[in-house]
Design a protein around this motif. Structure first.
Motif, PDB file in Angstrom:
ATOM      1  N   ARG A 170       0.812  -1.216   0.000  1.00  0.00           N
ATOM      2  CA  ARG A 170       0.000   0.000   0.000  1.00  0.00           C
ATOM      3  C   ARG A 170       0.846   1.267   0.000  1.00  0.00           C
ATOM      4  O   ARG A 170       0.386   2.329  -0.443  1.00  0.00           O
ATOM      5  CB  ARG A 170      -0.943   0.002   1.205  1.00  0.00           C
ATOM      6  N   PRO A 174      -2.036   1.878  -4.763  1.00  0.00           N
ATOM      7  CA  PRO A 174      -3.307   1.433  -4.176  1.00  0.00           C
ATOM      8  C   PRO A 174      -3.523  -0.062  -4.351  1.00  0.00           C
ATOM      9  O   PRO A 174      -3.253  -0.619  -5.414  1.00  0.00           O
ATOM     10  CB  PRO A 174      -4.352   2.237  -4.963  1.00  0.00           C
ATOM     11  N   VAL A 175      -4.001  -0.695  -3.298  1.00  0.00           N
ATOM     12  CA  VAL A 175      -4.321  -2.118  -3.323  1.00  0.00           C
ATOM     13  C   VAL A 175      -5.841  -2.258  -3.328  1.00  0.00           C
ATOM     14  O   VAL A 175      -6.521  -1.770  -2.431  1.00  0.00           O
ATOM     15  CB  VAL A 175      -3.726  -2.848  -2.105  1.00  0.00           C
ATOM     16  N   ILE A 201     -10.842  -2.292   0.720  1.00  0.00           N
ATOM     17  CA  ILE A 201     -10.107  -3.329  -0.018  1.00  0.00           C
ATOM     18  C   ILE A 201     -10.895  -4.632   0.053  1.00  0.00           C
ATOM     19  O   ILE A 201     -11.310  -5.053   1.130  1.00  0.00           O
ATOM     20  CB  ILE A 201      -8.703  -3.527   0.588  1.00  0.00           C
TER      21      ILE A 201
END
Length: 280
Positions: A170, A174-175, A201
């Motif tokens: 992260r 962005p995850v 997420i």
């Protein structure tokens, strides 16, 4: 529904393609026509999130190619997630790990085999066939983040990771999703759930019905299943959906009958008593 990556609405009960080429790593190859029939039926039942990988293949049957042949051109709103990182050994097992410089070729293999110009979601799978943790993923995730910047990938995910590795990823990009082993009797990744839910997420369990080193004991689910006139597999899926709004379940099968059974799990609403019994 869940907004995958914040912009891709998917049903929380999807489909995993790993079992399309064969039931297990030691099983014989499946009939490709049967696999394509399962995929078409999944979409008919409302599935709009399919999880796959280029290395889901055996002999001349490959999950990505079945998906392309069965469903391309893809319907609007169909989200296909794939994963890269593992390298197949001489026995076809995904036991090795790709280095940063090898990831572009793996992404391009997925683009070609799926017949798309951009992949909706690409997980970096780390750790080989072992458990999560114990290594840095920074260089490999940076390589995928570069491919995302080029427009080859829409969203990034990480798989088979621990909390430290998620934080490491992260910090780079962005995850959108985490994919770890997790089911009603395998809760080792539970610490990641509140982190994922708070950050928007998706948490996508692999082996949601047991498998690998962590099978499910159906006897422990049987009383709840009887109360709902359901199968123990349906109860296991219903438990996942009830556990966190961030969970996306992706049960896989090569059978239309099992597919329909799995999809019906979305209609099971577990009570507090059910959940307490399952979690005891």
């Amino acid at each position: 529904m869940f907004q995958l990556g914040g912009d891709l609405p998917v049903r929380r009960l999807g489909f995993g393609a790993m079992r399309l080429p064969r039931k297990a790593f030691t099983s014989p190859v499946r009939d490709p026509e049967s696999g394509m029939a399962v995929l078409r039926r999944a979409v008919e039942l409302g599935v709009n999130h399919i999880d796959t990988a280029w290395f889901y293949r055996h002999e001349d049957v490959a999950a990505n190619e079945l998906i392309r042949k069965a469903l391309h051109p893809y319907a609007a709103g169909l989200v296909i997630a794939t994963k890269v990182g593992p390298l197949r050994d001489d026995q076809g097992m995904p036991s090795g790990q790709a280095g940063p410089g090898q990831l572009r070729a793996l992404v391009e293999e997925n683009l070609t085999s799926l017949g798309v110009d951009r992949l909706d979601l690409v997980y970096l799978r780390v750790g080989g066939m072992g458990g999560p943790g114990g290594e840095s993923l920074a260089e490999r995730f940076e390589a995928l983040a570069g491919l995302r910047q080029e427009g080859l990938i829409r969203h990034l995910g990480v798989s088979n990771i621990d909390a430290a590795q998620l934080a490491e990823a992260r910090a780079i990009a962005p995850v959108a999703a985490v994919q770890n082993s997790f089911h009603v009797q395998d809760r080792g990744a539970a610490e990641l759930l509140p982190v994922c839910a708070a950050a928007g997420i998706a948490f996508v369990p692999f082996f949601p019905l047991g498998g690998g080193r962590n099978p499910i004991d159906p006897a422990r689910l049987s009383r709840v299943a009887e109360r709902h006139d359901a199968t123990t597999a349906q109860v296991a899926l219903a438990w996942l959906l009830a556990t966190s709004p961030a969970i996306l379940a992706i049960p896989g099968t090569g059978s239309i009958g099992h597919l329909e059974e799995n999809m019906a799990a979305a209609e099971i609403h577990l009570t507090g008593e059910d959940l307490a019994e399952l979690e005891s």
